[in-house]
Scaffold this motif. Structure first.
Motif, PDB file in Angstrom:
ATOM      1  N   LYS A  73      88.215  38.125  -9.012  1.00 39.91           N
ATOM      2  CA  LYS A  73      86.832  37.675  -8.865  1.00 39.91           C
ATOM      3  C   LYS A  73      86.186  38.185  -7.584  1.00 39.91           C
ATOM      4  O   LYS A  73      85.116  37.711  -7.192  1.00 39.91           O
TER       5      LYS A  73
ATOM      6  N   GLU B  31      83.537  34.566 -18.338  1.00 38.49           N
ATOM      7  CA  GLU B  31      84.209  35.865 -18.453  1.00 38.49           C
ATOM      8  C   GLU B  31      83.971  36.452 -19.847  1.00 38.49           C
ATOM      9  O   GLU B  31      83.759  37.662 -20.001  1.00 38.49           O
TER      10      GLU B  31
ATOM     11  N   GLY C 110      83.408  32.660  -9.609  1.00 39.44           N
ATOM     12  CA  GLY C 110      82.836  33.653 -10.505  1.00 39.44           C
ATOM     13  C   GLY C 110      81.943  33.036 -11.567  1.00 39.44           C
ATOM     14  O   GLY C 110      80.895  33.600 -11.918  1.00 39.44           O
TER      15      GLY C 110
END
Length: 617
Positions: free
Chosen positions: A468, A278, A400
């Motif tokens: 996600k 992220e 993700g």
């Protein structure tokens, strides 16, 4: 009991006797390779290829005894109002030795035989006296640190926009509520900025760049906190610092094997929620980082993009897939802890960073797993035992993580690796659908594999699958998301409840945390629920700023979702409500920028003016 230092010119027989007694086991300098530290649970650094010395304070048996003794903890609790007591074990283990490196600490010597008194034989008063004499327990002394020259106040996007629009002054000519809070937010970034010293005497772990600490008692960089802090830094114009924080975590993987829970020695046995990718995506989205076919062939091993590719892969393969965190039987992930105890979750493993409010009897392996979980502590999720749970938020992030890792490998031209991680991402998603999804509600829930059942608790972890994009973009998904949002944020409440059940933990019930609100907000935007997204951004911003003005202009770590309350109940084991505060500042920066972008800043200001009709004091 009298404390005395060994005389520099002691009779040679006494010197020999003392050396025989010491046998260098305590070490006058404590410069030793990593050795067992008694019952502290720091038996080894499981993920590092290097031999990491024990910080002097953790190698001190008197400090170890002070941490593990339940009777000493009760003594400290009963004397909390005394200026001579220890308010928090974290203050103790983060302290700096007062004594000279060459002489070692001043140990309590029995005058009858000139031998040191064993820590368990000291009175509580004498043990406290020893600690205060040998260690500086005051808050960390930080040298002034400044942001880079290119990160001046004129680069704060929102501040600049408001100034240009004339919003810096209210109708009466005074500074507006929003503007003063925003100015304080930017100043708070400076008070939270640190640079780790190269100092092996303390528990701090060196990293190459400046970083933002969480705040309050937390004077180090925390892994999952830093993602929301970095989002706030980007919103506030501190791009160089945000990118430097990402490099710090890459450095930790290269040196210690993992981005530790925090950059303290005692955090090396655990990581936190896997938000590393992220962070990488955040930097790439803001044009601070790029990957291409030349990334891995630049000839310089220190090039950040190439290091990131290797580190993000190694973190996934070695820490998540290569440890008990991955359960092949279900193809899903859980939390663990490298200090041991996987086969015996009740094994006593004292966390030296624990608050003295936490009874030692509660310190089990499970508590360390909770700390890696980040929800420390929630007694309404996972049946109170995260070791037996596949959390919905963790596994959503893993979908993700592997998906974006696949994208990165495609960009650098490694198609086999790209295909591998794309396949892994799809497999995790299939297993989530199989084990974690409640068909009736349409929500992904935590799965307890000890009982092979879904945990019925509804929590803010349910927003992560939306965050996600695990749901299709259709009306059915929006209906599920809207229902989740309204169940955790009734219309007359100001923020997201952490869970739908009250419990004794600070990650239970109506306690509300900035990061969970920001994830919910991003989920609402992603699926087009704009009225709900606006409501959340407005209510949370109002709550944080109102509390700021009602409490000596401080931002807080957590709030009560109903009304923004910050008071910790009496006799609670919750460590407190810390000020600062890193991810609160980051989330507020995101929300204020959003409200400005949709023209709602005046509405927020008017709401605050109604709350404070007397104006700013």
């Amino acid at each position: 009991m009298q404390f005395s230092k060994l005389p520099k010119k002691a009779p040679w027989l006494i010197v020999i006797a003392l050396l025989v007694w010491c046998d260098f086991s305590y070490g006058l300098q404590c410069r030793q390779a990593f050795k067992p530290t008694h019952d502290l649970g720091l038996n080894y650094t499981p993920y590092s290829r290097r031999n990491i010395p024990v910080p002097e304070i953790l190698a001190d048996p008197y400090v170890q005894w002070a941490i593990k003794s339940e009777d000493f903890r009760k003594f400290l609790m009963n004397n909390l109002n005394s200026s001579r007591t220890i308010k928090d074990y974290k203050d103790l283990v983060d302290a700096r030795p007062r004594y000279d490196e060459d002489t070692g600490p001043t140990k309590p010597i029995n005058p009858e035989n000139l031998r040191a008194v064993e820590p368990e034989n000291l009175s509580h008063e004498d043990l406290l006296a020893y600690l205060l004499q040998n260690y500086d327990l005051s808050r960390e002394k930080v040298e002034p640190v400044r942001f880079e020259p290119e990160e001046g106040p004129e680069d704060h996007p929102l501040y600049t926009a408001l100034r240009n629009q004339g919003f810096l002054s209210g109708r009466s000519g005074n500074t507006s509520f929003v503007t003063e809070a925003l100015q304080s937010l930017h100043q708070t970034w400076e008070t939270l900025l640190r640079k780790a010293p190269r100092d092996s005497r303390t528990t701090i772990l060196w990293v190459p760049n400046k970083y933002i600490v969480a705040g309050g008692r937390f004077t180090e960089s925390y892994f999952w906190d830093s993602y929301w802090i970095m989002k706030g830094l980007i919103e506030s114009g501190y791009h160089t610092t945000a990118l430097g924080m990402l490099e710090n975590f890459v450095h930790m993987i290269e040196v210690y094997g993992l981005p530790a829970n925090g950059n303290r020695f005692y955090y090396l046995t655990r990581t936190q929620m896997p938000v590393l990718m992220e962070m990488v995506r955040l930097m790439e989205d803001n044009q601070l980082l790029s990957f291409n076919s030349q990334t891995m062939n630049q000839g310089n091993s220190q090039k950040l993009a190439a290091r990131i590719v290797r580190a993000t892969r190694d973190y996934y393969e070695n820490i998540w897939k290569g440890t008990p965190r991955y359960q092949a039987s279900h193809g899903l992930f859980k939390f663990s802890d490298g200090a041991g105890g996987e086969g015996n979750p009740d094994r006593l493993v004292i966390r030296p960073e624990a608050s003295i409010r936490e009874p030692r009897a509660h310190e089990t392996h499970t508590q360390r797993v909770y700390a890696e979980f980040g929800w420390d502590f929630s007694y309404t999720r996972c049946g109170g035992n995260p070791s037996n749970c596949f959390p919905a938020d963790l596994n959503s992030l893993m979908v993700g993580y592997t998906s974006y890792l696949s994208e990165v490998f495609a960009k650098v031209g490694d198609q086999p690796q790209s295909q591998k991680y794309a396949s892994e991402s799809r497999a995790i998603k299939r297993n989530m659908d199989r084990f974690l999804k409640d068909r009736e509600m349409g929500l992904y829930l935590d799965y307890r594999y000890d009982t092979e059942t879904l945990d019925p608790t509804i929590s803010a972890a349910g927003f992560f699958p939306f965050f996600k994009k695990l749901y299709p973009d259709n009306s059915s998904s929006r209906s599920v998301l809207r229902s989740l949002f309204r169940s955790l944020k009734p219309e007359d409440h100001l923020a997201i409840h952490t869970t739908n059940k009250e419990g004794p933990g600070q990650w239970d019930g109506a306690w509300s945390w900035a990061n969970l609100n920001e994830v919910a907000f991003q989920s609402l935007l992603t699926y087009g629920l704009l009225p709900e997204a606006q409501e959340l951004a407005m209510d949370y911003s109002f709550m944080a700023i109102r509390t700021f003005f009602k409490n000596d202009r401080q931002f807080f770590e957590k709030f009560r979702a109903e009304d923004g309350g910050i008071t910790i109940p009496e006799n609670s084991e919750i460590y407190g409500n810390e000020t600062g505060f890193g991810w609160t500042n980051g989330t507020l920066a995101v929300f204020l920028n959003y409200l400005h972008s949709i023209g709602k800043m005046e509405e927020l200001e008017a709401r605050l003016q109604r709350e404070f009709p007397e104006g700013l004091n």
